[in-house]
Enzyme design. Structure first.
Site, PDB file in Angstrom:
ATOM      1  CG  ASP A  20      -0.250  -0.047   2.539  1.00 45.02           C
ATOM      2  OD1 ASP A  20       0.959   0.283   2.612  1.00 45.02           O
ATOM      3  OD2 ASP A  20      -0.904  -0.383   3.541  1.00 45.02           O
ATOM      4  CB  ALA A  21       0.008   4.828   0.225  1.00 49.78           C
TER       5      ALA A  21
END
Length: 139
Positions: A20-21
């Site tokens: 994810d980010a």
């Protein structure tokens, strides 16, 4: 009562697309890894999932439980220890322990049964019956 069976360890290299980010593996990637670990497990015992399906059987996931403990990250190699447990004559459970090095990152389990034509069955694929005795050697 669960009857413990064989274990097999798969190795997954974390891909960038699975993060994810925050650079951490997204929780939705783990079930895909469990599926790969089951496929590796069946292959390791001589009952590849392709043979199971060729005989007209499926093994759907009836339940999934995951406990996330430490994050996995891009570039990690995750070792997934997969152990099969017999629940009863119809169902079995896989338990997973995911490690990066010596660090336990997650634990999980999935519950399964064989189906044929979409209906649960006590019948088993021939390739599975051939190895069932070695699956649960302590039974």
């Amino acid at each position: 009562m669960l009857v413990k069976g064989l274990s097999y360890t798969s190795h997954i290299e974390v891909r960038y697309a699975e993060t994810d980010a925050m650079g951490v593996v997204h929780h939705g990637s783990y079930p895909i890894w469990f599926e790969q670990a089951r496929i590796d497990f069946f292959k390791s015992i001589g009952a590849p999932y392709t043979a199971i399906e060729k005989e007209g059987f499926q093994s759907p996931v009836l339940e999934l439980v995951v406990r996330y403990r430490q994050p996995c990250k891009f570039g990690d190699t995750v070792d997934i220890e997969t152990t099969i447990y017999k629940v009863n004559t119809l169902k079995w459970k896989f338990q997973y322990r995911l490690f990066v090095g010596e660090t336990l990152c997650a634990t999980a389990s999935t519950l399964h049964a064989f189906t044929k034509g979409g209906v649960p069955t006590m019948e088993k694929p021939e390739c599975f019956k051939k190895v069932e005795g070695k699956l649960f050697p302590n039974k």
